[in-house]
Design an enzyme around this catalytic site. Sequence first.
Site, mmCIF file in Angstrom:
data_model
loop_
_atom_site.group_PDB
_atom_site.id
_atom_site.type_symbol
_atom_site.label_atom_id
_atom_site.label_comp_id
_atom_site.label_asym_id
_atom_site.label_seq_id
_atom_site.Cartn_x
_atom_site.Cartn_y
_atom_site.Cartn_z
ATOM 1 C CG HIS A 24 -2.077 -0.949 1.119
ATOM 2 N ND1 HIS A 24 -2.808 -1.358 2.210
ATOM 3 C CD2 HIS A 24 -2.623 -1.582 0.058
ATOM 4 C CE1 HIS A 24 -3.751 -2.201 1.825
ATOM 5 N NE2 HIS A 24 -3.651 -2.346 0.523
ATOM 6 C CG HIS A 80 -10.248 -6.973 -3.396
ATOM 7 N ND1 HIS A 80 -10.852 -5.738 -3.415
ATOM 8 C CD2 HIS A 80 -9.137 -6.822 -2.605
ATOM 9 C CE1 HIS A 80 -10.152 -4.898 -2.681
ATOM 10 N NE2 HIS A 80 -9.096 -5.523 -2.189
ATOM 11 C CD GLU A 82 -5.743 -3.029 -2.391
ATOM 12 O OE1 GLU A 82 -6.460 -3.644 -1.587
ATOM 13 O OE2 GLU A 82 -4.887 -2.193 -2.036
ATOM 14 C CG ASP A 84 -3.242 -6.815 -3.562
ATOM 15 O OD1 ASP A 84 -4.170 -6.070 -3.918
ATOM 16 O OD2 ASP A 84 -3.181 -7.327 -2.432
ATOM 17 C CG HIS A 146 -9.535 -3.947 2.451
ATOM 18 N ND1 HIS A 146 -8.600 -2.950 2.330
ATOM 19 C CD2 HIS A 146 -9.259 -4.840 1.488
ATOM 20 C CE1 HIS A 146 -7.762 -3.239 1.356
ATOM 21 N NE2 HIS A 146 -8.145 -4.386 0.831
ATOM 22 C CG ASP A 165 -7.396 -8.312 0.626
ATOM 23 O OD1 ASP A 165 -6.338 -8.874 0.315
ATOM 24 O OD2 ASP A 165 -7.797 -7.268 0.085
ATOM 25 C CE1 TYR A 193 -3.341 -8.748 4.354
ATOM 26 C CE2 TYR A 193 -5.562 -8.741 5.227
ATOM 27 C CZ TYR A 193 -4.696 -8.721 4.151
ATOM 28 O OH TYR A 193 -5.190 -8.646 2.880
ATOM 29 C CG HIS A 226 -2.586 -11.183 0.785
ATOM 30 N ND1 HIS A 226 -1.727 -10.880 -0.250
ATOM 31 C CD2 HIS A 226 -3.555 -10.241 0.747
ATOM 32 C CE1 HIS A 226 -2.169 -9.795 -0.877
ATOM 33 N NE2 HIS A 226 -3.281 -9.400 -0.296
#
Length: 396
Positions: A24, A80, A82, A84, A146, A165, A193, A226
């Site tokens: 991030h 998701h 995001e 990654d 999130h 996540d 995390y 992750h």
Amino acid sequence: MSKIEIKNNIFWVGATDWNVKKFHGHTYNTKRGSTYNAYLIIDEKITLVDTVYGPFAGEMLENIKQVIDPSRIDYIIANHVETDHSGALPVIIKFCPNAKVFGTQKCKEGLYKNYYGNWDFQIVKTGDKLELGKRTLMFVEAPMLHWPDSMFTYCPEEEMLLPNDAFGQHYASSKIFDDEVDLNFVMEEAVKYYANILWPFSSLVVKKIEDVVKMGIPIKIIAPSHGIIWRKDPMKIINAYLSWGKNETKKKIVVVYETMWQSTEKMAKKIVNGIIDSGIEVKLFDINQADRTEVVGEMLDSKGFIIGSSTHNNDMLVTIAGFLEFLKGLKPKNRIGCAFGSYGWSGGAVKSIENILKETGIEIVQPGIQFKYVPDENESKQCYEYGKNFADKIML
Ligand code: FEO
């Protein structure tokens, strides 16, 4: 690398990022690296669940090719947006141009605004099902866990939750499962995390877990995006999330300070001595020496925060100011706090710290303590008593 089969005809096709130390931007320190987990389900319809960070698209493609020709992929689940987890999507989908992508409405919007791909996209909602053949996938929207687009995918035949996540950890390992690694390290990363990413959304975390429990779906395995997969004891991480989500704390104090010429540091150490002599667990951090990600992790289960700074330009020092802004964004609940610091000719830091602690929702339980220049013997004793007094408040 050989193909990795995590269950019969379900393969891990993600990537391990051994070298990532910042996440991030520079917000999150990932000293143990990370993984971007993606899963390939071989059934009558071949389905890919999530992709990986863009620079790892080639590794992911190799992993898929170990199992099947990528052109055979029918469905891609995008839990998701995001990057990654979606960064490799534009590359992967070139190898399976007829694949249909599934995700939430917000996911569709987010993927488009990131990659501008004209992909065949089907919006799904909570309870929607996708038949793969022998298996089914069911979707559970998880907004703000999130990001607004976040979604969980559940496979009832395998009793397997793929929550992206949620329940993850930044932990690079050659092992895949919770029963193959030292869980102390994994839990340390899971704490960080949660604290650094999910803490602000705690009420939603608890509600989502309660909703999933109400749905009556058994969960034998949790495969996050992750870190390691929970198969031996998925309840360990679920129960931890419930505790963190409810902002449960123990009798523990975190003292964080920034010092200019070590006077504030002297005060910090005396305060800590008072806490130790009261028998309360305490952690001390010089914010300029500490790993901020770890400090926040230590705060997650701590009842009390004591924050110190020297005064500079009638205010607190700049690194502790940035730290407190970050802490405010994490929205901790049910905490108590206080402030201390040394000054030269006029104070200001202690008042500023108290103000931001109040804005954060932390109850100030004793007035700040401040001394001019270097604390003398009597002032050092007052710092010691200050620590003892705060420890007494933790005992209440
Ligand atoms: Fe691991 Fe929200 O990305």
